[in-house]
Design an enzyme around this catalytic site. Structure first.
Site, PDB file in Angstrom:
ATOM      1  N   LYS A  14      15.681  -7.303  12.222  1.00 53.56           N
ATOM      2  CA  LYS A  14      16.265  -7.404  10.886  1.00 53.56           C
ATOM      3  C   LYS A  14      17.509  -8.311  10.873  1.00 53.56           C
ATOM      4  CE  LYS A  14      13.276  -5.075   8.561  1.00 53.56           C
ATOM      5  NZ  LYS A  14      12.470  -5.741   7.515  1.00 53.56           N
ATOM      6  N   TYR A  40      14.271  -2.901  16.531  1.00 51.54           N
ATOM      7  CA  TYR A  40      13.986  -3.075  15.101  1.00 51.54           C
ATOM      8  C   TYR A  40      15.187  -3.717  14.416  1.00 51.54           C
ATOM      9  CZ  TYR A  40      13.643  -1.745  10.170  1.00 51.54           C
ATOM     10  OH  TYR A  40      13.630  -1.775   8.800  1.00 51.54           O
ATOM     11  N   SER A  81       0.810  -1.221   0.000  1.00 57.44           N
ATOM     12  CA  SER A  81       0.000   0.000   0.000  1.00 57.44           C
ATOM     13  C   SER A  81       0.841   1.267   0.000  1.00 57.44           C
ATOM     14  CB  SER A  81      -0.941   0.016   1.207  1.00 57.44           C
ATOM     15  OG  SER A  81      -0.204   0.077   2.416  1.00 57.44           O
TER      16      SER A  81
END
Length: 252
Positions: free
Chosen positions: A163, A159, A15
């Protein structure tokens, strides 16, 4: 990319940002694309603008952190197309939650989307590829340069940990596919700072703008889409395992 014309792709997180750019590029190359996101308004609007193009775009509302929704999405692809050739795992999120003061709830949201959701989608994509006889499919995992080196900002340490997990599972998936003697390839794409809404959402509007201004020029979502196209365009005997791409003047 001519060999991918007419074939089926799934792009998660389609999106906005990188996922949006990749989905658009795939349609331009004549692929039949399923774009998924929690909010599909932008995907629906994009599908209208590319309706006369060589490919097609169909929106699927799906939160990749919800396994039931992911399984329903793959059931829809299986029913409507009967196969899958490319899966781009672009969905991802971050919260400004340091290791020493972050909330468990936000940490779980990061892991459920960036790691668990990515693994579920990859597992189901490979399953669909193999059952439909697609032995030259391709899986793309959107990683980050934060998955290869510790970051200076405490707000993205967790975060970064998510990853690092993507870096590990990229190699894990590659090895398991080799054990199956499968021709399905897997590629990690690890961008540096990209000018999308991601940083604004993760760090806040003001902090995000300051980070963008700290560089002369950031990467764009189209730059990352170019990297995906490069990996897909490699000959079957070439596995582009990981692409680490950052702005020229980014220091870390």
């Amino acid at each position: 990319m001519e060999r991918w014309r007419g074939r089926t792709a799934l792009v998660t997180g389609a999106s906005s940002g990188i996922g949006y750019a990749v989905a658009k590029r795939f349609v331009e190359h004549g692929m039949n694309v399923f774009g998924c996101s929690r909010n599909i308004q932008n995907i629906d609007e994009l599908s209208k603008t590319v309706r006369c193009g060589p490919g097609s775009l169909n929106a699927i509302k799906c939160d990749v952190s919800n396994e039931d929704e992911v399984l329903a999405m793959f059931a829809k692809i299986r029913k409507e197309q009967g196969r899958l050739d490319v899966c781009v795992n672009s969905a991802g999120l971050s919260h400004g939650e340091p290791l020493l003061s972050g909330t468990t709830e936000k940490w779980r949201e990061i892991l459920n989307t960036n790691v668990i959701g990515l693994c579920i989608c990859t597992r189901e994509a490979v399953k669909l590829m193999r059952e439909s006889g697609v032995d030259n499919g391709h899986i793309i995992l959107l990683n980050s340069r934060a998955g290869h080196m510790a970051q200076p900002r405490s707000t993205i340490h967790f975060y970064g940990a998510s990853k690092y997990a993507v870096t590990a599972v990229t190699e894990g998936f590659r090895r398991e596919l080799r054990e199956l003697k499968s021709g399905i390839r897997i590629t990690g794409v690890s961008p540096g700072l990209v000018e999308t809404e991601f940083v604004h959402r993760a760090m806040g509007q003001e902090s995000g703008e300051a980070l963008y201004r700290s560089l002369e020029k950031c990467l764009t979502a189209d730059d990352i889409a170019d990297s995906v196209i490069y990996a897909l365009g490699a000959p079957d005997h070439v596995q582009v395992h990981d692409i680490l791409i950052r702005p020229t003047d980014q220091a870390y």
